[in-house]
Design a protein around this motif. Sequence first.
Motif, PDB file in Angstrom:
ATOM      1  N   ALA A 128      52.206  76.844 -19.086  1.00 37.91           N
ATOM      2  CA  ALA A 128      53.655  76.900 -19.280  1.00 37.91           C
ATOM      3  C   ALA A 128      54.077  77.986 -20.265  1.00 37.91           C
ATOM      4  CB  ALA A 128      54.165  75.538 -19.755  1.00 37.91           C
ATOM      5  N   TRP A 129      53.203  78.329 -21.224  1.00 39.64           N
ATOM      6  CA  TRP A 129      53.621  79.222 -22.295  1.00 39.64           C
ATOM      7  C   TRP A 129      53.152  80.665 -22.119  1.00 39.64           C
ATOM      8  CZ3 TRP A 129      56.776  77.769 -26.381  1.00 39.64           C
ATOM      9  CH2 TRP A 129      57.053  76.398 -26.468  1.00 39.64           C
ATOM     10  N   TRP A 130      51.962  80.852 -21.553  1.00 39.33           N
ATOM     11  CA  TRP A 130      51.393  82.210 -21.497  1.00 39.33           C
ATOM     12  C   TRP A 130      50.996  82.644 -20.093  1.00 39.33           C
ATOM     13  CZ3 TRP A 130      48.444  79.132 -25.365  1.00 39.33           C
ATOM     14  CH2 TRP A 130      49.109  79.103 -26.584  1.00 39.33           C
ATOM     15  N   GLY A 131      51.062  81.778 -19.129  1.00 36.69           N
ATOM     16  CA  GLY A 131      50.776  82.175 -17.756  1.00 36.69           C
ATOM     17  C   GLY A 131      49.385  81.784 -17.270  1.00 36.69           C
ATOM     18  N   TRP A 132      49.196  81.916 -15.959  1.00 40.37           N
ATOM     19  CA  TRP A 132      47.976  81.454 -15.314  1.00 40.37           C
ATOM     20  C   TRP A 132      46.751  82.274 -15.698  1.00 40.37           C
ATOM     21  CZ3 TRP A 132      47.462  76.999 -12.828  1.00 40.37           C
ATOM     22  CH2 TRP A 132      48.626  76.342 -12.391  1.00 40.37           C
ATOM     23  N   MET A 133      46.893  83.550 -15.940  1.00 40.35           N
ATOM     24  CA  MET A 133      45.738  84.381 -16.261  1.00 40.35           C
ATOM     25  C   MET A 133      45.116  83.959 -17.589  1.00 40.35           C
ATOM     26  SD  MET A 133      45.220  86.454 -13.771  1.00 40.35           S
ATOM     27  CE  MET A 133      44.190  87.716 -14.510  1.00 40.35           C
TER      28      MET A 133
ATOM     29  N   VAL B 148      40.110  65.444 -18.108  1.00 35.42           N
ATOM     30  CA  VAL B 148      41.351  65.559 -17.348  1.00 35.42           C
ATOM     31  C   VAL B 148      42.439  64.679 -17.954  1.00 35.42           C
ATOM     32  CG1 VAL B 148      42.443  65.058 -15.132  1.00 35.42           C
ATOM     33  CG2 VAL B 148      40.241  66.235 -15.193  1.00 35.42           C
ATOM     34  N   MET B 149      42.121  63.399 -18.178  1.00 33.75           N
ATOM     35  CA  MET B 149      43.130  62.469 -18.686  1.00 33.75           C
ATOM     36  C   MET B 149      43.629  62.896 -20.063  1.00 33.75           C
ATOM     37  SD  MET B 149      41.543  58.781 -17.524  1.00 33.75           S
ATOM     38  CE  MET B 149      42.709  57.916 -18.579  1.00 33.75           C
ATOM     39  N   THR B 150      42.699  63.158 -20.972  1.00 38.06           N
ATOM     40  CA  THR B 150      43.090  63.457 -22.349  1.00 38.06           C
ATOM     41  C   THR B 150      43.879  64.761 -22.444  1.00 38.06           C
ATOM     42  OG1 THR B 150      41.084  62.332 -23.118  1.00 38.06           O
ATOM     43  CG2 THR B 150      42.242  63.714 -24.700  1.00 38.06           C
ATOM     44  N   SER B 151      43.412  65.799 -21.776  1.00 36.73           N
ATOM     45  CA  SER B 151      44.089  67.092 -21.867  1.00 36.73           C
ATOM     46  C   SER B 151      45.485  67.038 -21.258  1.00 36.73           C
ATOM     47  CB  SER B 151      43.253  68.177 -21.187  1.00 36.73           C
ATOM     48  OG  SER B 151      43.042  67.874 -19.817  1.00 36.73           O
TER      49      SER B 151
ATOM     50  N   ALA C 106      48.931  67.795 -23.184  1.00 30.59           N
ATOM     51  CA  ALA C 106      49.715  68.956 -22.733  1.00 30.59           C
ATOM     52  C   ALA C 106      51.114  68.587 -22.255  1.00 30.59           C
ATOM     53  CB  ALA C 106      48.960  69.683 -21.617  1.00 30.59           C
ATOM     54  N   LEU C 107      51.314  67.366 -21.791  1.00 35.63           N
ATOM     55  CA  LEU C 107      52.607  66.985 -21.211  1.00 35.63           C
ATOM     56  C   LEU C 107      53.800  67.312 -22.118  1.00 35.63           C
ATOM     57  CD1 LEU C 107      51.842  63.608 -19.373  1.00 35.63           C
ATOM     58  CD2 LEU C 107      52.720  65.721 -18.347  1.00 35.63           C
ATOM     59  N   PRO C 108      53.789  66.966 -23.401  1.00 33.26           N
ATOM     60  CA  PRO C 108      54.953  67.290 -24.250  1.00 33.26           C
ATOM     61  C   PRO C 108      55.187  68.791 -24.405  1.00 33.26           C
ATOM     62  CG  PRO C 108      53.621  65.566 -25.258  1.00 33.26           C
ATOM     63  CD  PRO C 108      52.823  66.129 -24.128  1.00 33.26           C
ATOM     64  N   PHE C 109      54.105  69.595 -24.348  1.00 30.90           N
ATOM     65  CA  PHE C 109      54.264  71.048 -24.414  1.00 30.90           C
ATOM     66  C   PHE C 109      54.914  71.567 -23.141  1.00 30.90           C
ATOM     67  CE2 PHE C 109      50.878  70.284 -27.494  1.00 30.90           C
ATOM     68  CZ  PHE C 109      51.258  71.106 -28.549  1.00 30.90           C
ATOM     69  N   TRP C 110      54.512  71.019 -21.993  1.00 31.30           N
ATOM     70  CA  TRP C 110      55.141  71.407 -20.735  1.00 31.30           C
ATOM     71  C   TRP C 110      56.632  71.059 -20.740  1.00 31.30           C
ATOM     72  CZ3 TRP C 110      50.903  68.931 -17.115  1.00 31.30           C
ATOM     73  CH2 TRP C 110      49.753  69.724 -17.168  1.00 31.30           C
TER      74      TRP C 110
ATOM     75  N   VAL D 297      57.118  70.653 -29.750  1.00 34.05           N
ATOM     76  CA  VAL D 297      56.750  69.812 -28.615  1.00 34.05           C
ATOM     77  C   VAL D 297      57.910  68.878 -28.299  1.00 34.05           C
ATOM     78  CG1 VAL D 297      54.283  69.871 -29.119  1.00 34.05           C
ATOM     79  CG2 VAL D 297      55.685  68.060 -30.089  1.00 34.05           C
ATOM     80  N   HIS D 298      57.908  68.372 -27.090  1.00 35.99           N
ATOM     81  CA  HIS D 298      58.913  67.415 -26.646  1.00 35.99           C
ATOM     82  C   HIS D 298      58.685  66.080 -27.377  1.00 35.99           C
ATOM     83  CE1 HIS D 298      61.133  64.798 -23.856  1.00 35.99           C
ATOM     84  NE2 HIS D 298      61.790  65.900 -23.504  1.00 35.99           N
ATOM     85  N   PRO D 299      59.749  65.346 -27.710  1.00 43.12           N
ATOM     86  CA  PRO D 299      59.582  64.052 -28.397  1.00 43.12           C
ATOM     87  C   PRO D 299      58.754  63.035 -27.613  1.00 43.12           C
ATOM     88  CG  PRO D 299      61.847  64.805 -28.573  1.00 43.12           C
ATOM     89  CD  PRO D 299      61.173  65.738 -27.626  1.00 43.12           C
ATOM     90  N   SER D 300      58.529  63.274 -26.329  1.00 45.89           N
ATOM     91  CA  SER D 300      57.692  62.358 -25.555  1.00 45.89           C
ATOM     92  C   SER D 300      56.267  62.292 -26.091  1.00 45.89           C
ATOM     93  CB  SER D 300      57.663  62.790 -24.088  1.00 45.89           C
ATOM     94  OG  SER D 300      57.108  64.090 -23.950  1.00 45.89           O
ATOM     95  N   ALA D 301      55.914  63.214 -26.990  1.00 42.65           N
ATOM     96  CA  ALA D 301      54.578  63.187 -27.590  1.00 42.65           C
ATOM     97  C   ALA D 301      54.309  61.860 -28.279  1.00 42.65           C
ATOM     98  CB  ALA D 301      54.442  64.336 -28.593  1.00 42.65           C
TER      99      ALA D 301
END
Length: 237
Positions: free
Chosen positions: A27-32, A75-78, A82-86, A102-106
């Motif tokens: 979300a922040w720096w791109g797929w590469m 997978v689960m932990t990451s 990452a969800l609040p950053f997205w 980060v989003h307050p959902s953190a």
Amino acid sequence: MIAFVPMEILRRMLALLLVTLSLIAIAWWGWMVAAAILVAAVSAYVLLPHTKAPAGAMTFEKIPAVYGPDFLGFVMTSIFIALPFWARAGDGELWSGMGLLVHPSAMLVWPLAAISTSILYFAARYAAFWASIEKDGIALHTLWENRFVRFDTIEYVQPYRQGLPKFLRWLTPFLVLGGKYGAAGAILLARDSRGVSLRIRNDKPAVLLADAFEHHLKKVLAAFRKRGIPFDPEIAS
């Protein structure tokens, strides 16, 4: 303090950090950038030192006991981390004025991430374990210690059973709500851990699990039986 942390845990901590950064990077720096960090994560997991059992030693089957739980834990932990950053990246104008990175959902999902890291801990335990039947006893290597149990100190062999920690089952409603049906199903269908517990004279018990170790456990029990060590009737049958 880090010197006392087993390498099996350290390499999972580093790999988890890199996997999480790769997801945040989407979300922040791109797929590469994300792909490059993910390659670094895989390299850390594969190339960093890990437990090497001596020749002839008995270990857990890697796919069901180590690689499968590792994959699920990463997978689960990451994703939870990452969800609040997205969410923050998707609503940049809304949250930038509040000074939040980060989003307050953190506050909701990061505790779940803390819980799901326990899956990686169990994988590390299985990865570190090996056993070797010697002339006078059995050598056991675990995540936290090396131990030699003499046959003449084993007083009794009894069944062992341990269910999945309750806090992991608490994850299932959140996984279903988040659309992670496979992970939720894996937790709901998880079986209790079974094996044997060795009652040892003047020492703490030693546990040998059967899951992904059943073939080797039969060899160990045969060695015990050969030396006349008493068994619980459930095991003897």
